[in-house]
Scaffold this motif. Sequence first.
Motif, mmCIF file in Angstrom:
data_model
loop_
_atom_site.group_PDB
_atom_site.id
_atom_site.type_symbol
_atom_site.label_atom_id
_atom_site.label_comp_id
_atom_site.label_asym_id
_atom_site.label_seq_id
_atom_site.Cartn_x
_atom_site.Cartn_y
_atom_site.Cartn_z
ATOM 1 N N ILE A 164 0.825 -1.218 0.000
ATOM 2 C CA ILE A 164 0.000 0.000 0.000
ATOM 3 C C ILE A 164 0.861 1.272 0.000
ATOM 4 O O ILE A 164 2.030 1.231 0.373
ATOM 5 C CB ILE A 164 -0.990 0.007 1.189
ATOM 6 C CG1 ILE A 164 -0.251 -0.096 2.523
ATOM 7 C CG2 ILE A 164 -2.017 -1.107 1.041
ATOM 8 C CD1 ILE A 164 -1.135 0.151 3.728
ATOM 9 N N TRP A 166 1.426 5.688 0.664
ATOM 10 C CA TRP A 166 1.562 6.549 1.831
ATOM 11 C C TRP A 166 0.496 7.634 1.945
ATOM 12 O O TRP A 166 0.476 8.384 2.904
ATOM 13 C CB TRP A 166 2.942 7.218 1.804
ATOM 14 C CG TRP A 166 3.374 7.666 0.428
ATOM 15 C CD1 TRP A 166 4.252 7.014 -0.385
ATOM 16 C CD2 TRP A 166 2.955 8.821 -0.294
ATOM 17 N NE1 TRP A 166 4.401 7.684 -1.565
ATOM 18 C CE2 TRP A 166 3.616 8.808 -1.536
ATOM 19 C CE3 TRP A 166 2.072 9.881 -0.008
ATOM 20 C CZ2 TRP A 166 3.427 9.803 -2.504
ATOM 21 C CZ3 TRP A 166 1.895 10.864 -0.979
ATOM 22 C CH2 TRP A 166 2.569 10.818 -2.205
ATOM 23 N N LYS A 190 2.457 -4.771 3.464
ATOM 24 C CA LYS A 190 3.584 -3.849 3.640
ATOM 25 C C LYS A 190 3.083 -2.415 3.511
ATOM 26 O O LYS A 190 2.618 -2.011 2.451
ATOM 27 C CB LYS A 190 4.658 -4.073 2.581
ATOM 28 C CG LYS A 190 5.911 -3.243 2.894
ATOM 29 C CD LYS A 190 6.883 -3.174 1.742
ATOM 30 C CE LYS A 190 6.568 -2.074 0.772
ATOM 31 N NZ LYS A 190 6.665 -0.721 1.319
ATOM 32 N N GLU A 193 7.016 3.080 2.942
ATOM 33 C CA GLU A 193 8.161 3.376 3.811
ATOM 34 C C GLU A 193 8.049 4.732 4.504
ATOM 35 O O GLU A 193 8.606 4.922 5.586
ATOM 36 C CB GLU A 193 9.484 3.261 3.042
ATOM 37 C CG GLU A 193 9.550 3.977 1.705
ATOM 38 C CD GLU A 193 9.059 3.112 0.540
ATOM 39 O OE1 GLU A 193 7.961 2.546 0.648
ATOM 40 O OE2 GLU A 193 9.776 3.040 -0.478
ATOM 41 N N SER A 242 1.772 3.650 -7.610
ATOM 42 C CA SER A 242 1.988 4.294 -8.905
ATOM 43 C C SER A 242 1.757 3.326 -10.065
ATOM 44 O O SER A 242 1.902 2.103 -9.919
ATOM 45 C CB SER A 242 3.412 4.839 -8.972
ATOM 46 O OG SER A 242 4.326 3.771 -8.851
ATOM 47 N N LEU A 264 -4.275 2.209 -9.296
ATOM 48 C CA LEU A 264 -3.102 2.996 -9.656
ATOM 49 C C LEU A 264 -3.422 4.492 -9.754
ATOM 50 O O LEU A 264 -4.335 4.967 -9.107
ATOM 51 C CB LEU A 264 -2.516 2.446 -10.960
ATOM 52 C CG LEU A 264 -2.300 0.918 -10.935
ATOM 53 C CD1 LEU A 264 -1.855 0.407 -12.277
ATOM 54 C CD2 LEU A 264 -1.305 0.528 -9.849
ATOM 55 N N CYS A 297 -5.174 9.612 -5.286
ATOM 56 C CA CYS A 297 -5.174 9.029 -6.632
ATOM 57 C C CYS A 297 -6.368 9.501 -7.442
ATOM 58 O O CYS A 297 -6.282 9.634 -8.653
ATOM 59 C CB CYS A 297 -5.131 7.509 -6.561
ATOM 60 S SG CYS A 297 -6.325 6.826 -5.438
ATOM 61 N N GLN A 344 8.878 13.630 -2.381
ATOM 62 C CA GLN A 344 7.646 13.974 -3.097
ATOM 63 C C GLN A 344 7.583 15.485 -3.342
ATOM 64 O O GLN A 344 7.138 15.925 -4.403
ATOM 65 C CB GLN A 344 6.427 13.476 -2.297
ATOM 66 C CG GLN A 344 5.090 13.651 -2.995
ATOM 67 C CD GLN A 344 4.964 12.824 -4.275
ATOM 68 O OE1 GLN A 344 5.771 11.932 -4.550
ATOM 69 N NE2 GLN A 344 3.973 13.147 -5.081
ATOM 70 N N GLU A 392 0.471 12.830 -13.694
ATOM 71 C CA GLU A 392 -0.030 12.929 -12.330
ATOM 72 C C GLU A 392 1.010 13.714 -11.511
ATOM 73 O O GLU A 392 2.176 13.315 -11.439
ATOM 74 C CB GLU A 392 -0.176 11.509 -11.785
ATOM 75 C CG GLU A 392 -0.862 11.429 -10.461
ATOM 76 C CD GLU A 392 -1.051 9.990 -9.986
ATOM 77 O OE1 GLU A 392 -0.160 9.160 -10.227
ATOM 78 O OE2 GLU A 392 -2.084 9.715 -9.378
HETATM 79 P P1 NAI Z 1 5.149 3.676 -5.344
HETATM 80 O O1 NAI Z 1 4.187 3.078 -6.281
HETATM 81 O O2 NAI Z 1 6.584 3.507 -5.622
HETATM 82 O O3 NAI Z 1 4.893 3.095 -3.870
HETATM 83 C C1 NAI Z 1 3.710 2.510 -3.411
HETATM 84 C C2 NAI Z 1 4.048 1.265 -2.601
HETATM 85 O O4 NAI Z 1 4.665 0.295 -3.437
HETATM 86 C C3 NAI Z 1 5.023 1.488 -1.462
HETATM 87 O O5 NAI Z 1 4.659 0.671 -0.372
HETATM 88 C C4 NAI Z 1 6.347 1.023 -2.044
HETATM 89 O O6 NAI Z 1 7.274 0.624 -1.067
HETATM 90 C C5 NAI Z 1 5.917 -0.137 -2.890
HETATM 91 N N1 NAI Z 1 6.779 -0.472 -4.005
HETATM 92 C C6 NAI Z 1 7.653 0.323 -4.678
HETATM 93 N N2 NAI Z 1 8.253 -0.370 -5.661
HETATM 94 C C7 NAI Z 1 7.753 -1.624 -5.632
HETATM 95 C C8 NAI Z 1 7.953 -2.797 -6.422
HETATM 96 N N3 NAI Z 1 8.790 -2.819 -7.443
HETATM 97 N N4 NAI Z 1 7.247 -3.899 -6.119
HETATM 98 C C9 NAI Z 1 6.353 -3.890 -5.111
HETATM 99 N N5 NAI Z 1 6.137 -2.819 -4.327
HETATM 100 C C10 NAI Z 1 6.808 -1.696 -4.587
HETATM 101 O O7 NAI Z 1 4.817 5.187 -5.175
HETATM 102 P P2 NAI Z 1 5.817 6.330 -4.680
HETATM 103 O O8 NAI Z 1 7.179 6.184 -5.256
HETATM 104 O O9 NAI Z 1 5.766 6.382 -3.229
HETATM 105 O O10 NAI Z 1 5.154 7.592 -5.342
HETATM 106 C C11 NAI Z 1 5.484 7.953 -6.677
HETATM 107 C C12 NAI Z 1 4.277 8.439 -7.419
HETATM 108 O O11 NAI Z 1 3.322 7.399 -7.476
HETATM 109 C C13 NAI Z 1 3.541 9.582 -6.775
HETATM 110 O O12 NAI Z 1 4.085 10.810 -7.110
HETATM 111 C C14 NAI Z 1 2.184 9.402 -7.358
HETATM 112 O O13 NAI Z 1 2.135 9.980 -8.632
HETATM 113 C C15 NAI Z 1 2.026 7.922 -7.478
HETATM 114 N N6 NAI Z 1 1.280 7.334 -6.358
HETATM 115 C C16 NAI Z 1 -0.005 6.998 -6.558
HETATM 116 C C17 NAI Z 1 -0.757 6.497 -5.525
HETATM 117 C C18 NAI Z 1 -2.158 6.119 -5.703
HETATM 118 O O14 NAI Z 1 -2.883 6.002 -4.732
HETATM 119 N N7 NAI Z 1 -2.617 5.879 -6.894
HETATM 120 C C19 NAI Z 1 -0.202 6.348 -4.192
HETATM 121 C C20 NAI Z 1 1.191 6.675 -4.084
HETATM 122 C C21 NAI Z 1 1.870 7.164 -5.134
#
Ligand code: NAI
Length: 780
Positions: A164, A166, A190, A193, A242, A264, A297, A344, A392
Amino acid sequence: MTVSEIFETMDYGAAPESPDQALAWVAAHKGKFGHYINGAFTGPGKTFETRNPATGEVLARVSQGTQKDVDAAVAAARRAQPGWEKAGGHARAKALYALARLLQKHSRLFAVLETMDNGKPIRESRDIDIPLVQRHFYFHAGMAQLMEDELPDRRALGVCGQVIPWNFPLLMLAWKIAPALATGNTVVLKPAEYTPLTALLFADICREAGLPEGVVNIVTGNGAVGEMIVAAEVDKVAFTGSTAVGRKIRESTAGSGKALTLELGGKSPYIVFDDADLDSAVEGLVDAIWFNQGQVCCAGSRLLVHEPVADAFYARLRARMDKLRLGSPLDKSIDVGAIVDPVQLRTITSLVAGNTAGDTYVAKGALPAGGCFYPPTLITGLNPADTLMQEEIFGPVLVSCTFRTPAEAIAIANNTRYGLAATIWSENINLALDIAPKLAAGIVWVNGTNMMDAAAGFGGVRESGFGREGGWEGLASYTRPKGKEKALKNIAPFEGSGPSGDSVDRTAKLYIGGKQARPDGGYSAPVHGKSGTLLGHISLAARKDVRNAVEAAHAAKGWSGTTGHLRAQILYYIAENLAARRDDFARRLNDMQGGKSGEKEVGTTISRLFTWAAWADKYDGQIHGVPVRGVALAMKEPVGVIGILCPSEAPLLGLISCMAPAIAMGNRVILSASEPFPLAATDFIQVLETSDVPAGVVNILTGPQADLAKPLAGHMDVDAVWSFGKVALSETVEKASASNLKRTWVNNGRARDWSGAEGQGRAFLEAATEIRNIWVPYGE
Ligand code: NAI
């Protein structure tokens, strides 16, 4: 400041919420956390800091999970799962109820801790996040209680790996854990972080509630730990985050047989018509894009304003922006808190700094010193293709352009790779409800925004992912059918030598756009019967034929707007025309497959067409009982263009069992016929030609499915792919589907009994429809 000075400025005083209890809870854990595995906290391993983004202070240190930790958590969940499922719905309902009660009891502690770890205003965590978390557990306590009665044929998947983000740390945990537990699964979750603390507090609550050991396991760490969970021996992966990571997960789980749901990103349009209550629409935007600093999102991050009111609307919006208060998130009177992390903040800053288009307006309110703050920003006068209209930003930055007509609003709104949510602001309900189904979005809000509830499914289309969370549809993705699974056997075509006595050489063509078409490559192949007799030739379709078929299917989009009544009539008519040629088809099936089952197969096929004709006008939507004054309409809509690799076995029945539900629900299909026995499909072209099926609604391709699977599943204009063919195709399809994150339904080597109940039923209806929730609040 004196009272008369306060009256002068009408400014709010500070109303800080105390951090003491939250800090005391951290201190009770000595400021350092291990993972929560098998009902107990492990000793801390290698740790990293989690900070308060509003102050930069270190709140606690949490452990970076290792492969050993993930393995231990998955093993604990695996051990606990059978007992948890067997305990029965009522036992699980009691456990979920206990969790809901404890969440209520400790709600202030959760809210304060969430705000400190994430930076969101306490008003939001206290009044939105935590109450919604409780609601989710209550709602799913009810689902657990009802499961045996309402879903008698379904059972748990097993162990679920959940990763999930943050932005709503505890709420996303609730969305993942509550339905999983309700249906008898156990979980390894999980948290992100940046925001692990409320998940660890939740672990404490699990202990307090007496949840059996191993039912909930929480492992902390970065993306590498997420990857380990995805790769572990889990039965389902549920991810929110993401699109880039979602795509990676789709690729890495391809062919593994793991169930997958992805929630996503988004770039959701917020459409303001000239007849809207403009002040309400401005207030709505505060909730759409400045709620949680825009790190949502489904944030209404793309503002589309009707040209006649654009200047007036922007003026009111800028005035409102200037009144937004930024400040300490623990202050109850602030509107906008801190961005989750400096990383961020840098992303947002650089995206905005890189933009040279349009006019940028930054809210006048004071920016707090220190901490991760970003001012509310509005960028007007952009073109739909500008980077900031497409990417986004995930921050408090609203981008905007104008439109002239409703049709243009729809075109601009849909000019995005995402499809999560949309908001329509108009006093004309006729207009709003006309537009709502035309938007590429899983959720549409009318005269309101960011409304969510456990009873209404949440989720998107296109690159916003697939699957729904909440409601009955959310539950479905945590269950599977009861009963033993049989392995699918790959069936090889019969071989033969040379022509037979039956002299007329016939090469069946492909069927594309209502016409028989020669294959682009010009190649054909013989088809032999069991005894080696040559039965005819088929055309070998390839990539270009797939593209032509997709184009034809798109051109037939009028089919999706037809009534269920009309579609039923056409399906009955197909059945009638097939019945008229019953003997020919039976003979053909016997010749191709050997044996004498042809007549029975044709009979079952005709009955199946009747079944789907019957369903065409009966798979109703719902009105959800959400706690707002208004309705949440769950509309069942066609998915769009579906590519289907039909089963090798049951060449006619399998073909129709796939085609009929898809077109009954208003989809257009590209069918790749049974590979070893393709002639039933090519004969069926003649039935289609006489059955009033509009050109392009059904397209039929023959030839090796391996040549078609990748182009079909990778095509950006195909909305879903079903794969019932060879075992290996499941992986090909799932991997290629990552291109536009289309929905897939694959057999993963599991045999389906096409002549029995498995060959029809709700699974097909669910796969053939997309649920769109349209929220329409009413009254004052
Ligand atoms: P992220 O997608 O990297 O992180 C979300 C979760 O996935 C965290 O728990 C992270 O530790 C985990 N994660 C990261 N890489 C992974 C992998 N290869 N395999 C499995 N789990 C993994 O998002 P991040 O880097 O925190 O944010 C980057 C961008 O993502 C944001 O600027 C935003 O645009 C988007 N985002 C969208 C969200 C939504 O609710 N749709 C939520 C968070 C971020």
